[in-house]
Enzyme design. Structure first.
Site, mmCIF file in Angstrom:
data_model
loop_
_atom_site.group_PDB
_atom_site.id
_atom_site.type_symbol
_atom_site.label_atom_id
_atom_site.label_comp_id
_atom_site.label_asym_id
_atom_site.label_seq_id
_atom_site.Cartn_x
_atom_site.Cartn_y
_atom_site.Cartn_z
ATOM 1 N N GLN A 324 -25.831 24.679 32.689
ATOM 2 C CA GLN A 324 -24.651 25.063 33.453
ATOM 3 C C GLN A 324 -25.001 25.312 34.917
ATOM 4 O OE1 GLN A 324 -21.596 24.950 32.208
ATOM 5 N NE2 GLN A 324 -20.716 25.445 34.209
ATOM 6 N N ALA A 345 -17.947 26.558 36.087
ATOM 7 C CA ALA A 345 -18.298 27.977 36.033
ATOM 8 C C ALA A 345 -19.719 28.198 36.520
ATOM 9 C CB ALA A 345 -18.164 28.496 34.604
ATOM 10 N N SER A 350 -19.822 30.510 31.532
ATOM 11 C CA SER A 350 -19.175 29.343 30.941
ATOM 12 C C SER A 350 -18.967 29.528 29.440
ATOM 13 C CB SER A 350 -20.027 28.099 31.173
ATOM 14 O OG SER A 350 -19.516 26.996 30.441
ATOM 15 N N HIS A 352 -18.854 27.190 27.443
ATOM 16 C CA HIS A 352 -19.701 26.205 26.760
ATOM 17 C C HIS A 352 -20.984 26.846 26.241
ATOM 18 C CE1 HIS A 352 -17.530 22.432 27.413
ATOM 19 N NE2 HIS A 352 -17.147 22.934 28.587
ATOM 20 N N ASP A 359 -15.297 19.746 25.386
ATOM 21 C CA ASP A 359 -14.636 18.852 26.329
ATOM 22 C C ASP A 359 -14.480 17.506 25.645
ATOM 23 O OD1 ASP A 359 -14.568 20.793 28.252
ATOM 24 O OD2 ASP A 359 -16.225 19.995 29.439
ATOM 25 N N GLU A 409 -7.366 21.816 32.866
ATOM 26 C CA GLU A 409 -8.344 20.982 32.163
ATOM 27 C C GLU A 409 -7.808 20.691 30.763
ATOM 28 O OE1 GLU A 409 -12.265 22.585 32.150
ATOM 29 O OE2 GLU A 409 -12.414 22.720 34.337
ATOM 30 N N HIS A 412 -10.380 20.560 27.921
ATOM 31 C CA HIS A 412 -11.247 21.674 27.551
ATOM 32 C C HIS A 412 -10.587 22.473 26.432
ATOM 33 C CE1 HIS A 412 -14.303 24.892 28.498
ATOM 34 N NE2 HIS A 412 -13.389 25.604 27.846
#
Length: 444
Positions: A324, A345, A350, A352, A359, A409, A412
């Site tokens: 990230q 981010a 994040s 993620h 995503d 997004e 996402h």
């Protein structure tokens, strides 16, 4: 009388005036370092014969809040039907209103309620009550609920007042030993002095009887073990289901539930709430997602194709802190800090990194498109309408940048669990912040 319990984790600056037992330090009220000393008794005192005991309740769900009522029906109803409150017995005595007025030689006790702090506040000080009514939007005036004595006298006992900045709660007790224990042994509570005086004798009130309602939410007997085990399904069940769980979290009645535990599917990560610990790595990953949610993603992917919406591809799932950092550095270098951070981010901030974010892109016979091609595709429409059925939500919707801090997004997706995702969908929520009752987080 039951022992006082203490839990909570909020803080705020109070607007209070006229506290003889407090001093102002940097604009925040702080307890003066004195013992429980009562002033000299007045020559006369109000008639105690018509006074009645106050029923006292405690709720961990409301963030260690206490509730005091003179109304027997109210007390019996809370005890018998409301699992959010635990009856602790009767504490001090007060006088009921007589035709809307306080009996001779007594003074009104003003009551306020704060939805923000999920607590009541009581004061006999008219100037303090006026200050709250006129200058503090956090408190709603509820009028006079009962009457007390403002001066000491024969047959009267002190009612001590405490404030906790850890819990954002006030506490009142006529039990001198309980007050002394808080004052000397519990740093979470600051002694603010004697709030009022209560008679030691008077008319009796009906006792609260019968079996207590089953404990709900934070007061459920199994809640501590469920939280320790990170058992999301059991936690939700102990609140009575996803809708009740959501309402409790958003209204402050779920103070025991952590929103920062990365092991729980509702963990909130945004520009104000980093992943904790900052270097967190999921215990197990399968196909780029946390193992326990990979199956739900596969089901969603299969059903989208089966419904004729087309193929959905996972282009980015779990990302480590270091990965990230590289993405953030690239986007900020390409677009500048402001625009770059509306897309990527900072490391440690994040979703993620949780392994709970996906995503996705639209795929076809010619391969898969990019993230930026996803909007408007049949796959995007299907995901928008159906992802909640599998426990996923579209995390960053159009028009929600002021809340989330990110541009729209549609690709996402964020996993929050099937029960909560249904409550999210059915409630018409568009951000996880609003769903959890959390503040907007547009900036770091």
């Amino acid at each position: 009388m039951a022992a006082v319990r203490f839990r909570g984790k909020n803080s705020f600056v109070r607007l209070l005036s006229g506290l003889a037992a407090a001093v102002v330090l940097g604009g925040v009220m702080a307890a003066a370092p004195h013992a429980l000393v009562e002033p000299a008794a007045a020559a006369t005192s109000p008639d105690p014969d018509s006074s009645r005991p106050v029923y006292r309740f405690w709720s961990e769900g409301y963030g260690n809040s206490h509730f005091y009522t003179l109304d027997y029906d109210d007390a019996q109803n809370l005890h018998s039907t409301d699992g959010w409150w635990t009856y602790e017995g009767t504490d001090f005595r007060v006088w009921p209103l007589e035709n809307g007025s306080c009996p001779e030689a007594t003074t009104p006790v003003y009551r306020f309620w704060s939805p923000k702090f999920t607590s009541h506040f009581y004061t006999v000080s008219g100037s303090e009550a006026d200050a709250l009514r006129q200058g503090d939007p956090n408190w709603d005036a509820e009028g006079v609920r009962f009457c007390a004595a403002s001066e000491p006298g024969p047959g009267l006992t002190a009612v001590y007042r405490f404030w906790s900045s850890a819990f954002n709660k006030h506490f009142y007790t006529a039990n001198a030993s309980e007050a002394e224990r808080l004052r000397t042994s519990d740093p979470k509570w600051a002694y603010e002095g004697i709030e009022m005086y209560a008679p030691t004798s008077g008319a009796a009130s009906p006792p609260v009887t019968g079996e207590a309602a089953p404990r709900m939410g934070c007061q459920a007997p199994d809640m501590s073990s469920a939280i320790a085990a990170h058992d999301a399904a059991r936690i939700v069940r102990l609140f009575g289901g996803a809708g009740t769980f959501r309402d409790a979290v958003a209204s402050g009645r779920a103070s025991c539930v952590p929103l920062d535990d990365p092991a729980l599917p509702w963990v909130l990560v945004n520009k104000q709430n980093p992943v904790s610990p900052i270097d967190y790595v999921p215990a197990s990953l399968t196909g780029g997602l946390r193992t326990e949610v990979a199956g739900s993603y596969a089901d969603m992917q299969r059903d989208a194709a089966g419904a004729g919406a087309g193929s959905i591809g996972l282009t980015s799932g779990y990302r480590s802190y270091s990965t990230q950092a590289g993405i953030h550095r690239y986007q900020v270098g390409r677009l500048g800090v402001e625009d770059g951070e509306r897309l990527a981010a900072r490391p440690g901030y994040s979703e993620h990194q949780l392994g709970l974010a996906a995503d996705v892109v639209a795929c076809g016979g010619g391969g898969c498109g990019s993230l930026y091609d996803f909007a408007g595709t049949s796959q995007e429409r299907w995901v928008r309408e159906n992802s909640w059925r599998y426990g996923w939500i579209v995390r960053y919707e159009q028009g929600q940048t002021a809340t989330t801090g990110y541009n729209a997004e549609p690709w996402h997706l964020r996993y929050i669990g099937t029960e909560l995702a249904r409550a999210y969908h059915d409630g018409g929520y568009r951000t996880l912040e609003s769903f959890l009752g959390a503040p907007s987080a547009p900036n770091y």
